[in-house]
Design a protein around this motif. Structure first.
Motif, PDB file in Angstrom:
ATOM      1  N   GLY A 174     -51.236  58.915  -8.801  1.00 38.68           N
ATOM      2  CA  GLY A 174     -51.122  57.671  -8.044  1.00 38.68           C
ATOM      3  C   GLY A 174     -52.211  56.664  -8.315  1.00 38.68           C
ATOM      4  N   LEU A 175     -53.224  57.006  -9.090  1.00 35.37           N
ATOM      5  CA  LEU A 175     -54.237  56.025  -9.455  1.00 35.37           C
ATOM      6  C   LEU A 175     -53.656  55.047 -10.481  1.00 35.37           C
ATOM      7  CD1 LEU A 175     -57.460  58.203  -9.859  1.00 35.37           C
ATOM      8  CD2 LEU A 175     -56.549  57.108  -7.800  1.00 35.37           C
ATOM      9  N   GLU A 176     -54.283  53.893 -10.599  1.00 40.71           N
ATOM     10  CA  GLU A 176     -53.864  52.922 -11.600  1.00 40.71           C
ATOM     11  C   GLU A 176     -54.313  53.406 -12.977  1.00 40.71           C
ATOM     12  OE1 GLU A 176     -54.815  48.263 -12.742  1.00 40.71           O
ATOM     13  OE2 GLU A 176     -55.187  48.988 -10.701  1.00 40.71           O
ATOM     14  N   ALA A 177     -53.402  53.367 -13.953  1.00 39.31           N
ATOM     15  CA  ALA A 177     -53.693  53.900 -15.276  1.00 39.31           C
ATOM     16  C   ALA A 177     -53.400  52.855 -16.343  1.00 39.31           C
ATOM     17  CB  ALA A 177     -52.869  55.153 -15.553  1.00 39.31           C
ATOM     18  N   ALA A 178     -54.175  52.899 -17.413  1.00 39.73           N
ATOM     19  CA  ALA A 178     -53.971  51.984 -18.535  1.00 39.73           C
ATOM     20  C   ALA A 178     -54.502  52.643 -19.799  1.00 39.73           C
ATOM     21  CB  ALA A 178     -54.686  50.658 -18.298  1.00 39.73           C
ATOM     22  N   GLY A 179     -53.954  52.220 -20.948  1.00 34.85           N
ATOM     23  CA  GLY A 179     -54.432  52.766 -22.213  1.00 34.85           C
ATOM     24  C   GLY A 179     -53.389  52.658 -23.298  1.00 34.85           C
ATOM     25  N   TYR A 180     -53.460  53.541 -24.278  1.00 41.37           N
ATOM     26  CA  TYR A 180     -52.503  53.513 -25.377  1.00 41.37           C
ATOM     27  C   TYR A 180     -52.345  54.905 -25.969  1.00 41.37           C
ATOM     28  CZ  TYR A 180     -56.409  53.779 -28.697  1.00 41.37           C
ATOM     29  OH  TYR A 180     -57.520  54.184 -29.394  1.00 41.37           O
ATOM     30  N   CYS A 181     -51.238  55.076 -26.677  1.00 43.38           N
ATOM     31  CA  CYS A 181     -51.025  56.216 -27.551  1.00 43.38           C
ATOM     32  C   CYS A 181     -50.562  55.645 -28.887  1.00 43.38           C
ATOM     33  CB  CYS A 181     -49.975  57.169 -26.975  1.00 43.38           C
ATOM     34  SG  CYS A 181     -49.663  58.626 -28.020  1.00 43.38           S
ATOM     35  N   ARG A 182     -51.184  56.051 -30.005  1.00 44.86           N
ATOM     36  CA  ARG A 182     -50.829  55.479 -31.291  1.00 44.86           C
ATOM     37  C   ARG A 182     -50.648  56.574 -32.336  1.00 44.86           C
ATOM     38  NH1 ARG A 182     -56.804  53.402 -32.938  1.00 44.86           N
ATOM     39  NH2 ARG A 182     -57.378  55.154 -34.281  1.00 44.86           N
ATOM     40  N   THR A 183     -49.827  56.275 -33.325  1.00 45.53           N
ATOM     41  CA  THR A 183     -49.697  57.120 -34.498  1.00 45.53           C
ATOM     42  C   THR A 183     -49.852  56.245 -35.736  1.00 45.53           C
ATOM     43  OG1 THR A 183     -47.278  56.904 -34.362  1.00 45.53           O
ATOM     44  CG2 THR A 183     -48.259  58.900 -33.434  1.00 45.53           C
ATOM     45  N   ALA A 184     -50.305  56.840 -36.830  1.00 44.28           N
ATOM     46  CA  ALA A 184     -50.527  56.088 -38.065  1.00 44.28           C
ATOM     47  C   ALA A 184     -50.207  56.966 -39.259  1.00 44.28           C
ATOM     48  CB  ALA A 184     -51.970  55.597 -38.138  1.00 44.28           C
ATOM     49  N   TYR A 185     -49.649  56.335 -40.279  1.00 45.26           N
ATOM     50  CA  TYR A 185     -49.345  57.012 -41.538  1.00 45.26           C
ATOM     51  C   TYR A 185     -49.803  56.121 -42.679  1.00 45.26           C
ATOM     52  CZ  TYR A 185     -46.430  58.282 -45.593  1.00 45.26           C
ATOM     53  OH  TYR A 185     -45.992  58.604 -46.851  1.00 45.26           O
ATOM     54  N   ILE A 243     -57.555  55.189 -19.232  1.00 48.40           N
ATOM     55  CA  ILE A 243     -58.432  55.182 -18.066  1.00 48.40           C
ATOM     56  C   ILE A 243     -57.599  55.340 -16.803  1.00 48.40           C
ATOM     57  CG2 ILE A 243     -60.161  53.723 -19.174  1.00 48.40           C
ATOM     58  CD1 ILE A 243     -59.126  51.408 -17.393  1.00 48.40           C
ATOM     59  N   ALA A 244     -58.246  55.860 -15.797  1.00 45.56           N
ATOM     60  CA  ALA A 244     -57.686  55.886 -14.445  1.00 45.56           C
ATOM     61  C   ALA A 244     -58.675  55.165 -13.546  1.00 45.56           C
ATOM     62  CB  ALA A 244     -57.465  57.320 -13.975  1.00 45.56           C
ATOM     63  N   ARG A 245     -58.152  54.407 -12.591  1.00 41.14           N
ATOM     64  CA  ARG A 245     -59.021  53.601 -11.731  1.00 41.14           C
ATOM     65  C   ARG A 245     -58.815  53.966 -10.271  1.00 41.14           C
ATOM     66  NH1 ARG A 245     -59.635  47.436 -13.110  1.00 41.14           N
ATOM     67  NH2 ARG A 245     -60.993  48.479 -14.621  1.00 41.14           N
ATOM     68  N   ALA A 246     -59.920  54.206  -9.584  1.00 45.87           N
ATOM     69  CA  ALA A 246     -59.887  54.544  -8.156  1.00 45.87           C
ATOM     70  C   ALA A 246     -60.893  53.670  -7.434  1.00 45.87           C
ATOM     71  CB  ALA A 246     -60.214  56.020  -7.943  1.00 45.87           C
ATOM     72  N   GLY A 247     -60.409  52.674  -6.688  1.00 44.90           N
ATOM     73  CA  GLY A 247     -61.287  51.821  -5.903  1.00 44.90           C
ATOM     74  C   GLY A 247     -62.337  51.109  -6.725  1.00 44.90           C
TER      75      GLY A 247
END
Length: 480
Positions: free
Chosen positions: A137-148, A173-177
């Protein structure tokens, strides 16, 4: 045409248009990048790009020029050769031209994972969902990447090389308050990225970072997590083990000198992970020990910087090297386990202690959640009074020669008392000489498992265990 056929055709065009005495090298690289990005706990962007780049460098009539393009048909390749030849005629003489890489065996690429190279968007999305579900339930942000990447090199001296590589990375990241917790991992296989484990780690650290107190500036004993150690490695690479800077006496490096603690062994090891087995000049890439048991043993060279001091290239030719110098880009700080029992592989999410049984975040050192893996916990347990630091950011060089760096802490700092993180602490600004911080007697502990940290560029990574250091100079609050 294959990449090698394209490279060979470019070299043949140079011979036909500039004569047999012209020296030419051609590098052809295909790059497929895919990125799934999330913010506010949902995916907001999924992008992919695929392209082929051709780079030509030639030396004719004592002058050197380079050009690049993305058109690989006959007309496009001929145009590339013609405009590069035209540029060479306008360039000043190049008496320091080091010549072309001679024919030499090139090692095979590192382990190549087909499923990572051609991963589908839903495979990345599944890891994002697992990360978001795990933060509870925390706010989450970021990425998942693949490369060839696949590529080939050919030059007019008869040398050629081919290779291919794949990698995957996740950073969230996760954000809490207002407090953030972070988890990052780079791997050769997408299957080694456990979104749930990474999310649980980020959430545990975010919750533990709530309600920070302010501490006075000063020199504190510290435990640096792998993300923070990655910043040390990056700056040591750019400014210390850079052959051009070393030749210009702008580097702290002293070959044969015990400049670091005996527990420090640094290896630039491109074939340990996702990197092509040759450099921009076609030189085979191999592991290069920069620091062995505390003694500085080598710096990175391309053909030009090596020729200036009478040594061979170490396989570090790269774009921008004539300006910035050759830079190690796959630097590993060997963990204690690598020296003790030979276990030198990178940690997976679970091996790095990023999840406990069933995917939940493991906690230790008083159950605060600040310490989310047993490797870091073992180092924290020995600290009588000091700080646990998750991450550094916005680091800038104050003195390149001694490598004095200023920057900020980020994503969680905790006061450690009698081996237990007792309170979250507000972010600090620091000013520290990185070589001094790792100097003889300054390293009190090295973790047993290394964690690979992704860089902004694919094919570039930094791998390190957590570190316990005797002192780190915090000069004020983050806003100061």
């Amino acid at each position: 045409m294959t990449e090698l056929e394209i490279a060979g055709q470019v070299v043949e065009l140079v011979r036909r248009l500039a004569g047999p005495d012209a020296q030419a090298e051609a590098l052809v690289t295909r790059i497929d990048l895919a990125l799934t990005r999330f913010a506010n706990s949902f995916i907001h962007q999924n992008v992919a790009e695929s392209g082929v780049a051709v780079r030509l460098r030639l030396h004719v009539d004592g002058r050197t020029a380079a050009g690049s393009g993305s058109l690989v048909d006959a007309d496009g390749l001929r145009a590339l050769v013609e405009r590069t030849l035209a540029a060479a005629r306008l360039c000043p003489p190049d008496p320091a031209w080091p010549g072309l890489a001679p024919p030499a065996p090139v090692p095979p690429s590192a382990v190549f994972d087909e499923s990572t190279a051609f991963a589908e968007p839903d495979e990345r999305a599944a890891r994002v969902r697992a990360f978001v579900d795990a933060v509870g339930g925390l706010e989450a942000a970021g990425y998942c990447r693949t490369a060839y990447r696949s590529g080939a090199f050919a030059n007019s001296a008869g040398h050629s090389a081919v290779g291919r590589t794949a990698e995957a990375a996740m950073d969230g990241i996760a954000r809490a308050g207002g407090a953030d917790g972070v988890a990052r991992l780079c791997a050769d296989r997408l299957a080694d990225l456990d979104g749930a484990a990474l999310g649980a780690r980020a959430a545990a650290k975010a919750r533990a970072a709530a309600d920070p107190v302010e501490l006075p500036p000063g020199r504190y004993e510290v435990v640096l997590e792998p993300a923070a150690v990655g910043d040390l490695l990056q700056n040591l690479s750019w400014y210390g083990f850079n052959g051009k800077r070393y030749n210009e006496r702008q580097s702290f490096a002293g070959l044969g000198v015990a400049q670091f603690d005996p527990s420090v062994t640094l290896v630039d090891d491109p074939l340990h992970g996702s990197a092509l087995p040759y450099d921009l000049e076609g030189t085979p890439r191999r592991a290069l020990t920069l620091v062995g048991a505390g003694t500085t043993m080598a710096v990175a060279h391309d053909r030009r910087s090596g020729a200036e001091v009478g040594v061979a290239s170490t396989g570090h030719g790269m774009l921008g090297a004539s300006t910035f110098g050759p830079i190690p880009r796959n630097l590993r700080l060997l963990p204690a386990a690598a020296r003790a029992v030979g276990g030198d592989g990178p940690a997976s999410a679970v091996e790095a202690g990023q999840s406990g049984p069933g995917g939940g975040a493991s906690t230790s050192a008083g159950g605060t959640g600040a310490v989310a893996d047993p490797d870091t916990a073992a180092l924290v347990a020995g600290v009588e009074r000091g700080l646990l630091v998750s991450d550094f950011w916005y680091t800038r060089v104050l003195d390149p020669k001694s490598l004095v760096i200023t920057g900020l802490t980020r994503n969680g700092v905790w006061l450690v008392e009698d081996g237990v993180p007792t309170r979250a602490v507000r972010d600090f600004r620091f000013t520290e000489a990185y070589p001094r911080a790792l100097g003889p007697g300054a390293v009190l502990g090295v973790g047993r498992r290394a964690v690979r940290q992704p860089d902004r560029m694919d094919g570039v990574w930094w791998e390190a265990p957590p570190l316990r250091l005797a002192a780190w100079n915090f000069t004020g609050g983050a806003s100061g």
